[in-house]
Design an enzyme around this catalytic site. Structure first.
Site, PDB file in Angstrom:
ATOM      1  N   SER A 144      55.400 -40.529 -43.228  1.00  0.00           N
ATOM      2  CA  SER A 144      54.986 -41.049 -44.530  1.00  0.00           C
ATOM      3  C   SER A 144      53.640 -41.770 -44.486  1.00  0.00           C
ATOM      4  O   SER A 144      52.902 -41.755 -45.472  1.00  0.00           O
ATOM      5  CB  SER A 144      56.062 -41.973 -45.101  1.00  0.00           C
ATOM      6  N   HIS A 195      53.079 -47.752 -44.401  1.00  0.00           N
ATOM      7  CA  HIS A 195      52.459 -47.129 -45.567  1.00  0.00           C
ATOM      8  C   HIS A 195      51.071 -47.707 -45.828  1.00  0.00           C
ATOM      9  O   HIS A 195      50.136 -46.970 -46.164  1.00  0.00           O
ATOM     10  CB  HIS A 195      53.351 -47.340 -46.790  1.00  0.00           C
TER      11      HIS A 195
END
Length: 299
Positions: A144, A195
């Site tokens: 991610s 992230h």
């Protein structure tokens, strides 16, 4: 490391369904290879995920540097794998054709390692500044972070557009930050620093410094006159493409004819939600699953 159960997980089946709907021959080669690598490492992991996840304690203090290479390509479960790979699929369809297969592979490789390094720096800094040593034990795994970086690139190449996040249309230049905030609020167990590291790397690339360094590295190690114009074709007779400048100075993008029919003009998040619902409905599973747009990106 033993293989997972012989029964193919639902997330893998859903991903396969999406790929066949698009058409395997319409998926650019590096994107396809990256999808295959992640699926293969999920079905036959090299090590248990707690031995490949990335943390300051395990990687920096114990000098287990192989985690920088392994962590992005392993996933906790089939849904983690599915959401990340479905997102990669749509990003790869546009970005690989814009950047070219060689440069896209180079971007994926550099981003995967650099995001891990920045993640370690963020967690170490938080531990020291806040005097909270538990930050050094926070462990992240999955693709991610790279996807957040690729989203920054994709938004940079499509300025002025909007992204639908939970029914709110956010300008593309703010979309990553809004997603980062909403994912963390709705699923606080996800890796905020992982992230954030992806967004930082994406910004370093689009704002110039990282891209210049990568160009210099490519010039030293890989440069050759015949690489300045990269040509690749697919078995699908509907697509023939030739990229412009090797270093993305004259980007080229051509999409297979059935791509717009498949996406129906939806944003990536809307495509993910629609495709997942369709796939689940085909398998009679929709009644047991409730989704929101942000939940599609909760890893």
């Amino acid at each position: 490391m033993q293989r997972r159960s012989r029964e193919i997980p639902v997330g893998v089946l859903l991903l396969a369904s999406q790929m066949f709907q698009i058409g395997i021959t319409n998926i650019p080669p590096v994107t396809l290879a990256c999808l295959a690598l992640n699926v293969w490492l999920f079905l036959s992991p090299l090590k248990p995920f707690h031995w490949v996840c990335l943390s300051v304690e395990s990687c920096y203090e114990k000098k287990d540097w192989q985690r920088l290479l392994l962590s992005p390509f392993h996933h906790v479960d089939d849904w983690h794998l599915y959401f990340n790979m479905a997102s990669l699929l749509w990003k790869g369809l546009t970005l690989e054709r814009r950047l070219g297969s060689f440069w896209f592979a180079y971007v994926i490789s550099v981003f995967s390692i650099l995001i891990g390094v920045i993640y370690l720096a963020l967690e170490y800094s938080l531990a020291e500044l806040l005097d909270q040593p538990e930050y050094k034990m926070h462990c992240t795994i999955g693709f991610s972070g790279v996807l957040f970086a690729l989203k920054v690139l994709n938004n940079n190449y499509n300025p002025g557009g909007h992204t639908n996040i939970m029914g709110l249309y956010i300008p593309n230049k703010y979309a990553c930050w809004m997603e980062l905030l909403m994912i963390h609020l709705l699923t606080p167990k996800t890796s905020f620093a992982g992230h954030l590291a992806g967004i930082i790397v994406g910004l370093l690339y689009v704002l110039g410094p990282l891209k210049r360094i990568m160009k210099a590295g490519a010039g030293i190690f890989f440069f050759d006159a015949h690489l300045r114009r990269q040509q690749y074709s697919f078995y699908d007779p509907g697509y023939r493409g030739q990229q412009g400048d090797f270093f993305d100075n004259q980007p080229y993008q051509e999409i297979p004819r059935n791509y717009y029919a498949y996406t129906a003009g939806f944003t990536e998040e809307e495509q993910l939600e629609r495709a997942l619902r369709d796939s689940l409905q085909d398998r009679g599973l929709l009644s047991s699953v409730t989704l929101t747009t942000v939940e599609l990106r909760n890893f």
